[in-house]
Design a protein around this motif. Structure first.
Motif, mmCIF file in Angstrom:
data_model
loop_
_atom_site.group_PDB
_atom_site.id
_atom_site.type_symbol
_atom_site.label_atom_id
_atom_site.label_comp_id
_atom_site.label_asym_id
_atom_site.label_seq_id
_atom_site.Cartn_x
_atom_site.Cartn_y
_atom_site.Cartn_z
ATOM 1 N N SER A 151 0.822 -1.216 0.000
ATOM 2 C CA SER A 151 0.000 0.000 0.000
ATOM 3 C C SER A 151 0.852 1.259 0.000
ATOM 4 O O SER A 151 0.510 2.241 -0.680
ATOM 5 C CB SER A 151 -0.934 -0.015 1.206
ATOM 6 N N THR A 152 1.944 1.263 0.755
ATOM 7 C CA THR A 152 2.790 2.463 0.706
ATOM 8 C C THR A 152 3.432 2.584 -0.681
ATOM 9 O O THR A 152 3.559 3.699 -1.210
ATOM 10 C CB THR A 152 3.867 2.443 1.807
ATOM 11 N N GLY A 153 3.788 1.466 -1.280
ATOM 12 C CA GLY A 153 4.308 1.511 -2.651
ATOM 13 C C GLY A 153 3.257 1.998 -3.631
ATOM 14 O O GLY A 153 3.531 2.814 -4.526
ATOM 15 N N SER A 154 2.036 1.511 -3.458
ATOM 16 C CA SER A 154 0.939 1.944 -4.326
ATOM 17 C C SER A 154 0.678 3.433 -4.154
ATOM 18 O O SER A 154 0.392 4.150 -5.142
ATOM 19 C CB SER A 154 -0.336 1.163 -3.978
ATOM 20 N N ALA A 155 0.768 3.906 -2.920
ATOM 21 C CA ALA A 155 0.554 5.333 -2.652
ATOM 22 C C ALA A 155 1.623 6.169 -3.346
ATOM 23 O O ALA A 155 1.324 7.235 -3.914
ATOM 24 C CB ALA A 155 0.559 5.577 -1.141
ATOM 25 N N SER A 156 2.862 5.693 -3.312
ATOM 26 C CA SER A 156 3.928 6.410 -4.014
ATOM 27 C C SER A 156 3.638 6.475 -5.509
ATOM 28 O O SER A 156 3.768 7.531 -6.142
ATOM 29 C CB SER A 156 5.275 5.718 -3.785
ATOM 30 N N LEU A 157 3.246 5.338 -6.064
ATOM 31 C CA LEU A 157 2.905 5.310 -7.489
ATOM 32 C C LEU A 157 1.765 6.275 -7.799
ATOM 33 O O LEU A 157 1.795 6.992 -8.806
ATOM 34 C CB LEU A 157 2.509 3.882 -7.896
ATOM 35 N N ALA A 158 0.753 6.295 -6.948
ATOM 36 C CA ALA A 158 -0.420 7.132 -7.195
ATOM 37 C C ALA A 158 -0.066 8.612 -7.128
ATOM 38 O O ALA A 158 -0.531 9.411 -7.956
ATOM 39 C CB ALA A 158 -1.523 6.799 -6.195
ATOM 40 N N LEU A 159 0.735 9.006 -6.149
ATOM 41 C CA LEU A 159 1.122 10.419 -6.038
ATOM 42 C C LEU A 159 2.014 10.828 -7.215
ATOM 43 O O LEU A 159 1.896 11.942 -7.739
ATOM 44 C CB LEU A 159 1.858 10.663 -4.710
ATOM 45 N N TYR A 160 2.875 9.909 -7.607
ATOM 46 C CA TYR A 160 3.781 10.206 -8.729
ATOM 47 C C TYR A 160 2.976 10.384 -10.021
ATOM 48 O O TYR A 160 3.209 11.314 -10.793
ATOM 49 C CB TYR A 160 4.777 9.055 -8.853
ATOM 50 N N ARG A 161 2.024 9.508 -10.246
ATOM 51 C CA ARG A 161 1.181 9.612 -11.449
ATOM 52 C C ARG A 161 0.294 10.857 -11.384
ATOM 53 O O ARG A 161 0.080 11.524 -12.404
ATOM 54 C CB ARG A 161 0.338 8.338 -11.605
ATOM 55 N N ARG A 162 -0.240 11.132 -10.205
ATOM 56 C CA ARG A 162 -1.052 12.352 -10.049
ATOM 57 C C ARG A 162 -0.267 13.589 -10.491
ATOM 58 O O ARG A 162 -0.812 14.536 -11.062
ATOM 59 C CB ARG A 162 -1.482 12.497 -8.582
ATOM 60 N N ASP A 163 1.036 13.562 -10.225
ATOM 61 C CA ASP A 163 1.887 14.705 -10.588
ATOM 62 C C ASP A 163 2.417 14.605 -12.018
ATOM 63 O O ASP A 163 3.325 15.356 -12.406
ATOM 64 C CB ASP A 163 3.049 14.822 -9.602
ATOM 65 N N GLY A 164 1.875 13.669 -12.765
ATOM 66 C CA GLY A 164 2.202 13.597 -14.189
ATOM 67 C C GLY A 164 3.411 12.732 -14.507
ATOM 68 O O GLY A 164 3.916 12.781 -15.636
ATOM 69 N N HIS A 165 3.848 11.918 -13.540
ATOM 70 C CA HIS A 165 5.063 11.131 -13.748
ATOM 71 C C HIS A 165 4.778 9.641 -13.822
ATOM 72 O O HIS A 165 3.806 9.138 -13.252
ATOM 73 C CB HIS A 165 6.048 11.375 -12.595
ATOM 74 N N GLU A 166 5.665 8.953 -14.495
ATOM 75 C CA GLU A 166 5.710 7.495 -14.476
ATOM 76 C C GLU A 166 7.120 7.073 -14.106
ATOM 77 O O GLU A 166 8.072 7.835 -14.281
ATOM 78 C CB GLU A 166 5.323 6.910 -15.846
ATOM 79 N N LEU A 167 7.251 5.864 -13.576
ATOM 80 C CA LEU A 167 8.579 5.375 -13.179
ATOM 81 C C LEU A 167 9.542 5.454 -14.355
ATOM 82 O O LEU A 167 9.196 5.067 -15.478
ATOM 83 C CB LEU A 167 8.491 3.935 -12.663
ATOM 84 N N GLY A 168 10.733 5.956 -14.071
ATOM 85 C CA GLY A 168 11.722 6.181 -15.118
ATOM 86 C C GLY A 168 11.927 7.662 -15.385
ATOM 87 O O GLY A 168 12.960 8.059 -15.932
ATOM 88 N N ASP A 169 10.918 8.478 -14.980
ATOM 89 C CA ASP A 169 11.096 9.934 -15.082
ATOM 90 C C ASP A 169 12.204 10.371 -14.109
ATOM 91 O O ASP A 169 12.458 9.686 -13.114
ATOM 92 C CB ASP A 169 9.795 10.667 -14.693
ATOM 93 N N PRO A 170 12.824 11.515 -14.383
ATOM 94 C CA PRO A 170 13.933 11.933 -13.507
ATOM 95 C C PRO A 170 13.491 12.460 -12.141
ATOM 96 O O PRO A 170 14.292 12.461 -11.198
ATOM 97 C CB PRO A 170 14.625 13.038 -14.318
ATOM 98 N N ASP A 171 12.249 12.872 -11.976
ATOM 99 C CA ASP A 171 11.809 13.423 -10.689
ATOM 100 C C ASP A 171 11.809 12.350 -9.606
ATOM 101 O O ASP A 171 11.473 11.195 -9.880
ATOM 102 C CB ASP A 171 10.396 14.002 -10.815
ATOM 103 N N PRO A 172 12.177 12.721 -8.374
ATOM 104 C CA PRO A 172 12.232 11.715 -7.303
ATOM 105 C C PRO A 172 10.849 11.167 -6.994
ATOM 106 O O PRO A 172 9.849 11.890 -7.041
ATOM 107 C CB PRO A 172 12.801 12.492 -6.107
ATOM 108 N N VAL A 173 10.815 9.864 -6.675
ATOM 109 C CA VAL A 173 9.562 9.187 -6.325
ATOM 110 C C VAL A 173 9.263 9.481 -4.851
ATOM 111 O O VAL A 173 10.153 9.337 -4.008
ATOM 112 C CB VAL A 173 9.727 7.666 -6.550
ATOM 113 N N PRO A 174 8.036 9.885 -4.513
ATOM 114 C CA PRO A 174 7.730 10.177 -3.106
ATOM 115 C C PRO A 174 7.734 8.899 -2.265
ATOM 116 O O PRO A 174 7.409 7.818 -2.752
ATOM 117 C CB PRO A 174 6.332 10.789 -3.167
ATOM 118 N N ARG A 175 8.107 9.050 -0.980
ATOM 119 C CA ARG A 175 8.175 7.901 -0.071
ATOM 120 C C ARG A 175 7.071 8.064 0.959
ATOM 121 O O ARG A 175 7.016 9.076 1.677
ATOM 122 C CB ARG A 175 9.557 7.874 0.605
#
Lengths: 166, 166
Positions: free
Chosen positions: B76-100
Motif C-alpha cells: 500500500s505504501t508503494g501503491s501510494a507512491s505510485l499514485a502520487l507520482y502519477r497524479r503529478d504527471g510522472h511514471e517510473l523512469g522519469d527523472p523526478d524523485p519518487v515520493p516515499r
C-alpha cells in the motif's frame, strides 16, 4: 523495560500451546527463525515485550509497520487464548489444554513513528469475550511513549486450520 | 503466478526509492534480511507478488497473519507512491524523485486461512488521493483464491522520519 513482574514468576501463554501449534513465525516457541513473542497476564491486562532486530527498520531509525502489526497480531491471539482460558476457570499451569486462537481482523493506527533500538511493549485489554471470539485492544509503547494502537478480533482456530486437532 | 505482464517490462516502485529510504524490512531493496516486496502498476491497479519462506507459518500449512499484514502494508505504501507520482504527471523512469510514503493506519480482514507454499499476490485499488494522503484497498490471493482484504491510509513520510531529506 515496562515489566512490573519479575520474569522469574511470569508464565507465558505461548509456552503452553500444544507443540503442533507452536510454529508461528510471530510467537511460536519452536520457530527458530521467528519473533518468539511471549504474552502474559499483568492483572487484567496482557503484556508482551519484544526487542526488535536491527533489520526491522522502516526508514532508518524507525520500526517498520509490519513488525508492529505482527506484534499486535500475535499479542492479541495470545491474549485471546488467555481470556478464553480464564473465562473457563483456568490459569496457566492447569492441566487443561490452552485454546489456540487465530486472527479474523486486525487494525493498527500508527500514532507516531516507532523508534528502533529499544524494547517494544504491547499492552492489551480484553474488550469482549464470546463463545469462540475475543476482541482485544492494544497499545504499543517504546520507552513509555504510545506509538500505535491496535484492535484485533481473534477466534478459536477453525478445524480447517487445525485438522480437528486440539 | 498472476503476473499479466512479463517481468522484463515491469518497473517496480521500490527500485526507484532513494537509497536512504530503501532499508525497509518489508520492501527495501537494500535490506538483505527483509522481504524485498516489489510493486508495479498493472493498468489502474497495483500488484505485488511475494513467495513466502517456509518459516512464515502460522499453524503449519498456513501463512502467519503478520506476513499478510506486512505485505498489505508495504504494497500500500508503494501503491501510494505510485499514485502520487502519477497524479503529478510522472511514471517510473522519469527523472523526478519518487515520493516515499508511510502508513497511518492498516486494516486487514482475514477472509480465509492463507495456504503456505505458493506465491501470494496482492492487488491494490487507489481509492482516494489527497495532497499528502492516499487510501489503498487491497485483496490478497493465493492461486486465485481471495484470502484477505486490506485497507491502508498512507501518507508522505513526515520530516520527523526523514530528517527533511527527500
Amino acid at each position: 523495560m515496562q515489566h512490573e513482574i519479575s520474569a522469574d514468576h511470569v508464565l507465558f501463554v505461548q509456552d503452553f500451546y500444544p507443540d503442533d501449534f507452536s510454529w508461528c513465525y510471530g510467537c511460536g516457541r519452536l520457530n527458530e527463525h521467528g519473533l518468539q513473542l511471549k504474552t502474559y497476564w499483568n492483572g487484567d491486562e496482557t503484556v508482551s515485550v519484544y526487542v526488535p532486530r536491527p533489520e526491522h527498520t522502516a526508514i532508518p531509525g524507525f520500526v517498520y509497520g509490519g513488525l508492529i502489526a505482527s506484534l499486535v497480531d500475535c499479542h492479541s491471539t495470545g491474549s485471546a487464548s488467555l481470556a478464553l482460558y480464564r473465562r473457563d476457570g483456568h490459569e496457566l499451569g492447569d492441566p487443561d489444554p490452552v485454546p489456540r486462537c487465530v486472527t479474523a481482523s486486525l487494525k493498527v493506527d500508527f500514532v507516531k513513528p516507532t523508534p528502533l533500538g529499544q524494547p517494544i511493549t504491547t499492552r492489551g485489554k480484553i474488550i469482549e469475550v464470546g463463545r469462540k471470539k475475543v476482541v482485544v485492544q492494544s497499545e504499543v509503547f517504546v520507552e513509555g511513549v504510545l506509538c500505535a494502537r491496535g484492535e484485533v478480533v481473534a477466534v478459536l482456530a477453525p478445524d480447517t486450520m487445525t485438522g480437528g486437532r486440539k
